[in-house]
Design an enzyme around this catalytic site. Sequence first.
Site, PDB file in Angstrom:
ATOM      1  N   GLY A 175      38.321  44.538  41.403  1.00 16.04           N
ATOM      2  CA  GLY A 175      38.453  43.652  40.399  1.00 16.04           C
ATOM      3  C   GLY A 175      39.566  45.017  39.288  1.00 16.04           C
ATOM      4  O   GLY A 175      39.627  45.704  39.711  1.00 16.04           O
ATOM      5  N   GLY A 217      35.971  44.380  45.292  1.00 17.39           N
ATOM      6  CA  GLY A 217      36.734  42.647  44.217  1.00 17.39           C
ATOM      7  C   GLY A 217      37.146  41.958  46.007  1.00 17.39           C
ATOM      8  O   GLY A 217      36.676  41.148  46.454  1.00 17.39           O
ATOM      9  N   GLU A 246      33.060  52.511  44.557  1.00 18.45           N
ATOM     10  CA  GLU A 246      32.020  52.582  43.595  1.00 18.45           C
ATOM     11  C   GLU A 246      31.447  53.766  43.141  1.00 18.45           C
ATOM     12  O   GLU A 246      32.119  54.187  41.438  1.00 18.45           O
ATOM     13  CB  GLU A 246      31.662  51.274  43.198  1.00 18.45           C
ATOM     14  N   ASP A 280      28.847  46.655  44.650  1.00 18.53           N
ATOM     15  CA  ASP A 280      28.458  45.270  44.222  1.00 18.53           C
ATOM     16  C   ASP A 280      28.844  44.489  45.364  1.00 18.53           C
ATOM     17  O   ASP A 280      29.338  44.564  46.665  1.00 18.53           O
ATOM     18  CB  ASP A 280      28.533  45.222  42.537  1.00 18.53           C
TER      19      ASP A 280
END
Length: 366
Positions: free
Chosen positions: A73, A121, A144, A152
């Site tokens: 992302g 992402g 992350e 995630d």
Amino acid sequence: MPSTSDTRPEAETLVERKGALGRIRLNRPKALNSLTLQMVRDIEAALDDFERDPAIAAVLVTGEGERGLCAGGDIRAIYDGGKAGSDAPTRFWHEEYTLNARIGRYSKPYIVIMDGIVMGGGVGISVYGSHRIVTERTRFAMPETGIGFFPDVGASWFLTRRPNELGTYVGLTGEPLGAADAILVGLADVFVPCERLAVLMEALASLPAGSSSAAISTTIAGFSEAPPAGVLEPQQPAIDRLFAFDTIEQILAALRADGSPFAEKLLSVLSAKSPLSLTVTLRLLLLGRKTERLEDCLEREFAATAAVLRSHDFYEGVRAAVIDKDRNPQWRPARLADVTAADVDAYFQPSAHPLFADKIKEGSPT
């Protein structure tokens, strides 16, 4: 005389039909094709159109440029939005995670070429595909914990589907995986050399409109090879032994007691991560192992993003990695021993606006 040059910004997502393929091409090569909210919406709309089109046998997702499919992302936009108190980060995660679930249940074959960098992402738009292709340039990672966040896009699901500790290792350390290692961990399916990708895509586009998933698999297999040797397979017995614990403290103690060069390296890697992020990540992974649906893992992760936006470590991690680039984050708390139960519990409060409110079973973990 007016200029004849076209100064309109180029689309971030290129969508086209080529033979039997519905093509989705991520088009931010200078930003390593990092996802924006508009790109998430573009992909959703394209999947809608291709699903309805009987002439489309399969969807193919690629990234423009030669550096990566997608680096994740747009973390700078999330950082800025969170700092400003905007709801944009939450809106992005909401739509991104629902797209991840959509890909996992898509009715047509979903082929993705995971060439170059595939992180965060970018993993979310690839790992749920039915046909996941890696190359000699693939660098897969969920980094992350190094920016005060947690893996995630359903990582607590896809890193916990096999009865070993490779997923725990990937989620906690953020270490990059090459093609063979991504296949070993169950995050990709086949290896195709870069030089054969163009011909493979032509072959896929030439398939009949009604081609089955098996026919697509056969076509891809005709271009696949054994990948170059990875690094994880010889280390898997050690990883399974050293990461088979319910607390970060136990994992670190096992690594210290082991004393091998591999264990020493991992101690150094983990010592640079956010102590709070490591603790939250391990709890998510342990819960994910007991969870029966991808949607429930995504729901739990989405709820945890609210605490991310309130945290010190996320903004400090992004500052150190992306803003100032000093690679010297000052975590708070700085020591694992100072992470409290309340610190961790803040990440496990149900969301006021669930992703799948109409689909969550009563009593499902959130």
